[in-house]
Write a protein that holds these residues in place. Structure first.
Motif, short mmCIF file in Angstrom:
data_model
loop_
_atom_site.label_atom_id
_atom_site.label_comp_id
_atom_site.label_asym_id
_atom_site.label_seq_id
_atom_site.Cartn_x
_atom_site.Cartn_y
_atom_site.Cartn_z
N VAL A 98 6.52 8.04 -13.47
CA VAL A 98 6.40 9.14 -12.61
C VAL A 98 8.08 9.50 -12.22
CG1 VAL A 98 5.66 9.75 -10.20
CG2 VAL A 98 4.42 8.17 -11.80
N LEU A 99 8.38 10.77 -12.34
CA LEU A 99 9.63 11.23 -11.79
C LEU A 99 10.00 10.57 -10.41
CD1 LEU A 99 9.44 14.98 -12.63
CD2 LEU A 99 10.83 13.45 -13.60
N PRO A 100 11.06 10.18 -10.27
CA PRO A 100 11.21 9.57 -8.73
C PRO A 100 11.36 10.56 -7.60
CG PRO A 100 13.06 8.72 -10.54
CD PRO A 100 12.33 9.82 -11.19
N ILE A 101 11.66 11.59 -8.02
CA ILE A 101 11.68 12.85 -6.96
C ILE A 101 10.05 12.98 -6.87
CG2 ILE A 101 11.70 14.69 -8.37
CD1 ILE A 101 13.44 16.01 -6.34
N ALA A 102 9.34 13.18 -7.81
CA ALA A 102 7.88 13.35 -7.47
C ALA A 102 7.28 12.08 -6.70
CB ALA A 102 7.08 13.46 -8.83
N ALA A 103 7.53 10.80 -7.08
CA ALA A 103 7.08 9.72 -6.49
C ALA A 103 7.27 9.80 -4.90
CB ALA A 103 7.46 8.40 -7.11
N SER A 104 8.59 10.38 -4.58
CA SER A 104 8.71 10.33 -3.21
C SER A 104 8.20 11.57 -2.44
CB SER A 104 10.39 10.14 -3.29
OG SER A 104 10.95 11.21 -3.29
N LEU A 105 8.17 12.75 -3.11
CA LEU A 105 7.55 13.80 -2.46
C LEU A 105 6.20 14.25 -2.52
CD1 LEU A 105 10.08 16.60 -3.56
CD2 LEU A 105 9.87 15.81 -1.61
N LEU A 106 5.45 13.99 -3.61
CA LEU A 106 4.04 14.28 -3.93
C LEU A 106 3.01 13.74 -2.59
CD1 LEU A 106 3.83 15.33 -7.58
CD2 LEU A 106 4.63 16.81 -5.80
N SER A 108 3.53 12.53 0.06
CA SER A 108 4.05 12.88 1.53
C SER A 108 3.25 14.33 1.63
CB SER A 108 5.18 12.93 1.99
OG SER A 108 6.01 13.87 0.88
N LEU A 109 3.08 15.02 0.53
CA LEU A 109 2.20 16.35 0.81
C LEU A 109 0.80 16.37 0.39
CD1 LEU A 109 4.96 18.51 -1.22
CD2 LEU A 109 4.58 18.38 1.35
N GLY A 110 0.13 14.98 -0.01
CA GLY A 110 -1.05 14.90 -0.10
C GLY A 110 -1.33 15.25 -1.71
N ILE A 111 -0.39 15.21 -2.45
CA ILE A 111 -0.79 15.40 -3.96
C ILE A 111 -0.48 14.20 -4.80
CG2 ILE A 111 0.27 16.81 -6.03
CD1 ILE A 111 1.59 18.54 -3.86
N ASP A 112 -1.67 13.81 -5.44
CA ASP A 112 -1.54 12.72 -6.43
C ASP A 112 -0.73 12.99 -7.80
OD1 ASP A 112 -2.18 10.74 -8.48
OD2 ASP A 112 -3.90 10.21 -7.17
N PRO A 113 0.16 12.51 -8.01
CA PRO A 113 1.08 12.65 -9.25
C PRO A 113 0.13 12.90 -10.69
CG PRO A 113 2.39 11.23 -7.96
CD PRO A 113 0.96 11.48 -7.40
N LEU A 114 -0.94 11.83 -10.59
CA LEU A 114 -1.71 11.81 -11.74
C LEU A 114 -2.64 12.99 -12.13
CD1 LEU A 114 -3.12 8.06 -11.30
CD2 LEU A 114 -1.34 9.10 -13.03
N ASP A 173 -6.80 21.03 -10.50
CA ASP A 173 -5.53 20.59 -10.22
C ASP A 173 -5.05 20.13 -8.95
OD1 ASP A 173 -2.79 20.51 -12.40
OD2 ASP A 173 -2.25 21.34 -10.33
N GLU A 174 -4.09 19.38 -8.76
CA GLU A 174 -3.76 18.81 -7.43
C GLU A 174 -2.59 19.87 -6.84
OE1 GLU A 174 -4.31 15.38 -5.54
OE2 GLU A 174 -5.89 16.79 -5.83
N LEU A 175 -1.70 20.33 -7.77
CA LEU A 175 -0.82 21.40 -7.12
C LEU A 175 -1.44 22.64 -6.76
CD1 LEU A 175 2.13 22.08 -6.52
CD2 LEU A 175 2.39 22.94 -9.12
N ALA A 176 -2.39 22.92 -7.52
CA ALA A 176 -3.27 24.45 -7.36
C ALA A 176 -3.95 24.18 -6.09
CB ALA A 176 -4.09 24.92 -8.25
N ARG A 177 -4.67 22.94 -5.80
CA ARG A 177 -5.43 22.66 -4.63
C ARG A 177 -4.44 22.77 -3.36
NH1 ARG A 177 -5.04 18.79 -1.63
NH2 ARG A 177 -4.25 17.47 -3.08
N PHE A 178 -3.23 22.18 -3.40
CA PHE A 178 -2.32 22.15 -2.47
C PHE A 178 -1.91 23.49 -2.15
CE2 PHE A 178 2.08 22.05 -1.22
CZ PHE A 178 2.01 21.33 0.05
#
Length: 184
Positions: A98-106, A108-114, A173-178
């Motif tokens: 998982v991208l380090p930036i994604a692991a720290s950001l997503l 906290s926004l309620g987005i599951d990177p998977l 998709d988690e991003l679309a939902r967010f």
């Protein structure tokens, strides 16, 4: 073409495209320094969302199946690959890059990177003895990657913290939902 026992490889790290989209469309929500924000925006170019290079390498070296996990992310891509191959999957959560930036950001926004759009990574299956040579060839070509699991005779499982659990499923998709929630 994947068969039970085949290794499951993943190129680069997830979710490249979701992270770039967030940095482009909602930079104020991320609270990032300008240079980090610029790097996040540019992920679609560096390392890029094309998987042609690693797909050609994997195909030439004996990959049995490949899939670009786009909408719905890695979890959906693995489910689609299993369905198309008539197999199951077992992946190790700790081995998924998982991208380090994604692991720290997503989170906290309620987005599951998977479950977030993961264009730019390639899922490739191959006989176990071909996994290391493919990963080495990717590395030699400047492409990161790792062995994340194996194809099985059935089921969609993830190993996490010593437990076996179902592979996560996402209604969309988690991003679309967010983004829809944020707009709403």
């Amino acid at each position: 073409g994947a068969k039970p026992g085949d290794a499951i490889l993943l190129s680069k790290a997830i979710p490249l495209e979701a992270t770039s989209i967030l940095a482009r469309q909602m930079p104020e929500r991320l609270g990032l320094e300008q240079d980090v924000l610029r790097q996040a925006r540019d992920l679609i170019f560096t390392p890029g969302i094309s998987v042609v290079k690693e797909a050609k390498i994997a195909a030439a070296m004996g990959a049995t199946a490949m899939h670009d996990p786009t909408e719905g992310g890695l979890a959906t891509g693995l489910s689609e690959l299993a369905l198309a191959s008539g197999c199951g999957v077992e992946v190790e959560a700790s081995k998924i890059p998982v991208l380090p930036i994604a692991a720290s950001l997503l989170p906290s926004l309620g987005i599951d990177p998977l479950g977030a759009i993961a264009s730019g990574s390639l899922i490739a299956c191959c006989p176990p003895e071909k996994a290391s040579p493919i990963l080495k060839a990717w590395q030699d070509a400047g492409i990161g990657g790792g062995l994340i699991g194996r194809m099985t005779s059935g089921g969609l499982r993830m190993l996490k913290d010593g437990a076996v659990m179902p592979l996560p499923r996402f209604a969309r998709d988690e991003l679309a939902r967010f983004m829809e929630q944020e707009a709403g």
